[in-house]
Design an enzyme around this catalytic site. Structure first.
Site, PDB file in Angstrom:
ATOM      1  N   ASP A  53       0.846  -1.189   0.000  1.00 26.32           N
ATOM      2  CA  ASP A  53       0.000   0.000   0.000  1.00 26.32           C
ATOM      3  C   ASP A  53       0.887   1.246   0.000  1.00 26.32           C
ATOM      4  O   ASP A  53       1.593   1.507   0.969  1.00 26.32           O
ATOM      5  CB  ASP A  53      -0.903  -0.031   1.239  1.00 26.32           C
ATOM      6  N   ARG A 342      39.176  24.599   0.254  1.00 25.99           N
ATOM      7  CA  ARG A 342      37.951  24.153   0.899  1.00 25.99           C
ATOM      8  C   ARG A 342      36.938  25.266   1.141  1.00 25.99           C
ATOM      9  O   ARG A 342      35.881  25.034   1.717  1.00 25.99           O
ATOM     10  CB  ARG A 342      38.300  23.435   2.207  1.00 25.99           C
ATOM     11  N   ARG A 362      30.643  20.651  -2.493  1.00 19.35           N
ATOM     12  CA  ARG A 362      30.747  20.696  -1.036  1.00 19.35           C
ATOM     13  C   ARG A 362      29.499  21.216  -0.304  1.00 19.35           C
ATOM     14  O   ARG A 362      29.439  21.170   0.911  1.00 19.35           O
ATOM     15  CB  ARG A 362      31.962  21.560  -0.643  1.00 19.35           C
TER      16      ARG A 362
END
Length: 471
Positions: A53, A342, A362
């Site tokens: 279901d 970074r 990132r």
């Protein structure tokens, strides 16, 4: 590992399996399951499927058309390491019983369509993904939200705020300061044995672990790095990883969460996603351009950056996601690319071999539905390749500390779920190419997220008392 239905039936016999657990993923990314006693699991399940279901799954069928089929994927079969009785887990696709086709809103089927679309373009034949999900392990967490008010309380013996607690076993005092969890040895890092246990359980289920460590946030933040794989398989592995992290933590009497920002004032949890496209055994991202990239890879980055704000609605799917993506902090909000940097949303990691050349996106976080996120990023990247979208010059400076006038020229990811949903409404043609994402699915996805947004908007927050009670 099993590869065919016959292999699965042999595995069931060899391991004396008592139950087969059929698993699928809903729109929000939560794994669901139904369990079949082994005497009712035969080869015909792979051909006729298992009826269930679908009306109780958020964003799926109405009660008037709720019958659906789970179609087991034999290649995904693995023993469950957490059950008392021998249980075989199998990942399933969701099918419509009336026409025998994959259900339009099934995330795994969407991911499969993205892989098919890549091949149909002739641009490549396989896309590899390597996510790095971060997560927290706490000793306990309590919260309440009702008409009388709301609160949340995190318990963590590792946390800096626990230095004044007189524990029954004593307070040993060895703990990292805020943002100091990366990555001193024990006894400051108390979670090494748990990460070892998670890693071994992942290996038992066919997910290869490459590294694990404590992460930056002091109160139990961790990362377990697992091997890259093709898009659908890697999304399957993310579901296995989450299941394993939750259950191993539970077995140690602890609780784990993939929330992007559960702790105020310390680092949040992201999910950096490494990706590349290959054709004929050749990495199409390797070249002689910037950081060893090909024009293909540069244009792929161009597509990611162009569509980043629409992607945010999928890769950063909750209101909590945007408590991590805040300007002025160590968050990957800058829509730029750079080698080894970074502070850029798209980073090109240093590698020793052209075969390892890849792009690391990132800004995603681990609450995303990986089937949808990987498919959406692939579609954005391919749009960049097809239309030769150039992302501009790389930025090799620390973008966290740019002069204000220079920082103002660097675009950012979305600042809220509301903004991200608006961007997805306005920019989604790249997702619907080849019928990968349908308009119907995107409308249902946005509606589901609007419900979450409305609940958040209408709930009074404790910080509002702090700011406005005496106004």
């Amino acid at each position: 590992m099993a590869t065919t239905p016959d292999d699965v039936l042999k595995l069931i016999k060899d391991k004396e399996v008592k139950f087969v657990d059929l698993r699928f993923t809903d729109t929000r990314g939560k794994e669901q399951h139904v369990t079949v006693p082994v005497k009712y699991f035969a080869k015909d399940k792979f051909e006729a499927g298992h009826a269930f279901d679908g009306s109780s799954i958020a964003g799926w069928k109405g009660i008037q058309a709720s019958d659906m089929l789970l179609m087991p994927d034999a290649t995904s079969a693995r023993m469950d390491p957490f059950t008392d009785e021998p249980v075989l887990n199998i990942t399933c696709d969701v099918y419509e019983p009336m026409d025998g086709k994959p259900y339009d809103r099934d995330p795994r089927s969407i991911a499969k369509r993205a892989e098919t679309y890549l091949k149909s373009t002739g641009l490549g034949d396989v896309s590899y993904f390597g996510p790095e999900p971060e997560f927290f392990i706490f000793d306990g967490v309590t919260w309440s939200v009702d008409m009388s008010g709301c609160f949340v309380k995190i318990k963590s013996e590792e946390a800096p705020w626990s230095s004044g607690i007189d524990y029954e076993s004593g307070n040993m005092g060895h703990r990292a300061p805020v943002k100091g969890g990366y990555f001193p040895v024990a006894p400051i890092d108390t979670l090494g044995d748990i990460r070892n246990a998670i890693s071994l359980a992942l290996e038992q289920q066919g997910v290869e672990v490459e590294v694990h460590h404590h992460e930056v946030a002091a109160a139990g933040q961790n990362e377990i790095g697992t091997r890259y794989a093709p898009l659908v398989q890697r999304a399957d592995w993310m579901q296995i990883l989450k299941y394993t992290v939750w259950n191993v933590a539970h077995s140690y009497g602890k609780t784990a969460t993939f929330m992007p920002k559960p702790v105020v004032g310390d680092n949040g949890s992201g999910m950096h996603v490494h990706q590349s496209v290959w054709k004929g055994g050749k990495n199409l991202f390797a070249g002689n351009g910037y950081a060893g990239l090909s024009d293909f890879a540069i244009h792929y980055i161009g597509g990611i950056i162009k569509h980043a704000k629409a992607l945010n609605a999928i890769t950063n799917p909750g209101t909590n996601s945007y408590k991590r993506l805040v300007p002025g902090f160590e968050a990957p909000i800058n829509l730029a690319y750079s080698a080894r940097n970074r502070s850029a949303a798209c980073r090109i990691p240093y590698v020793s071999s052209p075969n390892a050349r890849r792009v690391e996106v990132r800004f995603p976080d681990p609450t995303t539905n990986s089937y949808l996120a990987f498919a959406a990023m692939l579609m954005a990247g391919l749009d960049g390749v097809q239309n030769k979208i150039h992302p501009g010059d790389p930025i090799d400076k620390d973008m966290y500390h740019l002069p204000p006038e220079e920082a103002a020229r660097v675009p950012h990811v979305c600042a809220s779920l509301e903004q991200a949903l608006d961007c997805l409404r306005d920019d989604h043609a790249f997702l619907t190419r080849g019928g990968v994402f349908s308009e119907d699915f995107l409308e249902s996805y946005i509606a589901l997220k609007e419900d979450e947004l409305t609940r958040f908007r209408m709930t009074t927050h404790p910080v509002e008392f702090d700011m406005y009670y005496a106004s």
